[in-house]
Design an enzyme around this catalytic site. Structure first.
Site, PDB file in Angstrom:
ATOM      1  CG  HIS A 138      -2.056  -0.917   1.152  1.00 11.50           C
ATOM      2  ND1 HIS A 138      -3.256  -0.553   0.569  1.00 11.50           N
ATOM      3  CD2 HIS A 138      -2.195  -2.200   1.556  1.00 11.50           C
ATOM      4  CE1 HIS A 138      -4.086  -1.574   0.626  1.00 11.50           C
ATOM      5  NE2 HIS A 138      -3.468  -2.596   1.222  1.00 11.50           N
ATOM      6  N   GLY A 167       7.506 -22.805   8.972  1.00  9.35           N
ATOM      7  CA  GLY A 167       6.176 -22.369   9.372  1.00  9.35           C
ATOM      8  C   GLY A 167       6.149 -20.934   9.877  1.00  9.35           C
ATOM      9  CB  THR A 190      12.218  -6.961   4.578  1.00 14.84           C
ATOM     10  OG1 THR A 190      13.549  -6.981   5.111  1.00 14.84           O
ATOM     11  CG2 THR A 190      11.215  -7.144   5.713  1.00 14.84           C
TER      12      THR A 190
END
Length: 215
Positions: A138, A167, A190
């Site tokens: 966004h 996981g 990231t």
């Protein structure tokens, strides 16, 4: 000990899975042999779905396939229960999102695949439960506007062959996981990870490199 009744129940459920898969084909999906879906699997826009042989989608999964490139699933690939996969397309605009996964790969239960900017996953990729991949961000630079008024941007996510993702790991937009890399459980990735690297933590950092043994 597996009883006779257990075997019969398993065979009956498998026949139901294949029957449900056949119904998906009737709705326009291009699928190979032995395509099966569990109970309560919802596939929207099946004409945008293509799958190879021996593909399995377990119960309570949701696939929103509307995209110009659609959803492509390789042979011998399976998805655990409660998969959520969304290409982000609408009737007005379905040019951006897409999802592709190769052969012999597996996404564990409760996987979340936000494919608004495109997700490409290779072959022999294994994911544990609760893995999230988000190929979208966004915009929020203008503090005078609500965030939901500023739109989104996409870079896409690429996961190369032979990758293992533990996981509850999260893979963010713009990331490439190199071939043979390992992502630890709970990691938040990231930045791109080089091939044959092991990365853990929040944000994920490379702690060592996988190497072959000396002869």
């Amino acid at each position: 000990m597996i009883s006779w009744w257990d075997r019969q129940e398993h065979r009956a459920e498998r026949k139901l899975e294949l029957l449900r898969g056949w119904l998906v084909k009737l709705r326009g999906a291009r699928i190979g042999r032995r395509f099966g879906t569990g109970n309560n699997v919802r596939i929207e826009y099946p004409r945008c779905l293509q799958a190879g042989d021996d593909v399995s989608i377990e119960s309570n999964s949701f696939l929103h396939c509307l995209a110009a490139r659609g959803v492509v699933i390789g042979s011998h690939t399976s998805f655990g229960r409660n998969l959520w996969l969304h290409c982000g397309g609408t009737a007005e605009d379905y040019t951006q999102g897409w999802f592709e996964i190769g052969d012999y790969s597996y996404i564990g239960p409760n996987g979340v695949m936000g494919a608004g900017g495109g997700i490409k996953i290779g072959s022999h990729v294994q994911m544990g439960p609760n893995v999230t991949i988000t190929a979208e961000n966004h915009r929020f630079d203008n503090a005078d506007m609500r965030i939901d008024q500023q739109g989104v941007y996409h870079q896409g996510v690429v996961i190369e062959d032979d990758v293992w993702i533990g996981g509850r790991a999260t893979i963010l937009d713009g990331v490439t996981l190199g071939r043979g890399s390992v992502i630890g459980a709970g990691a938040v990735v990231t930045r791109s990870i080089p091939a044959f690297s092991i990365a853990i933590g929040v944000p994920a950092k490379v702690i060592r490199t996988r190497t072959t043994s000396s002869p």
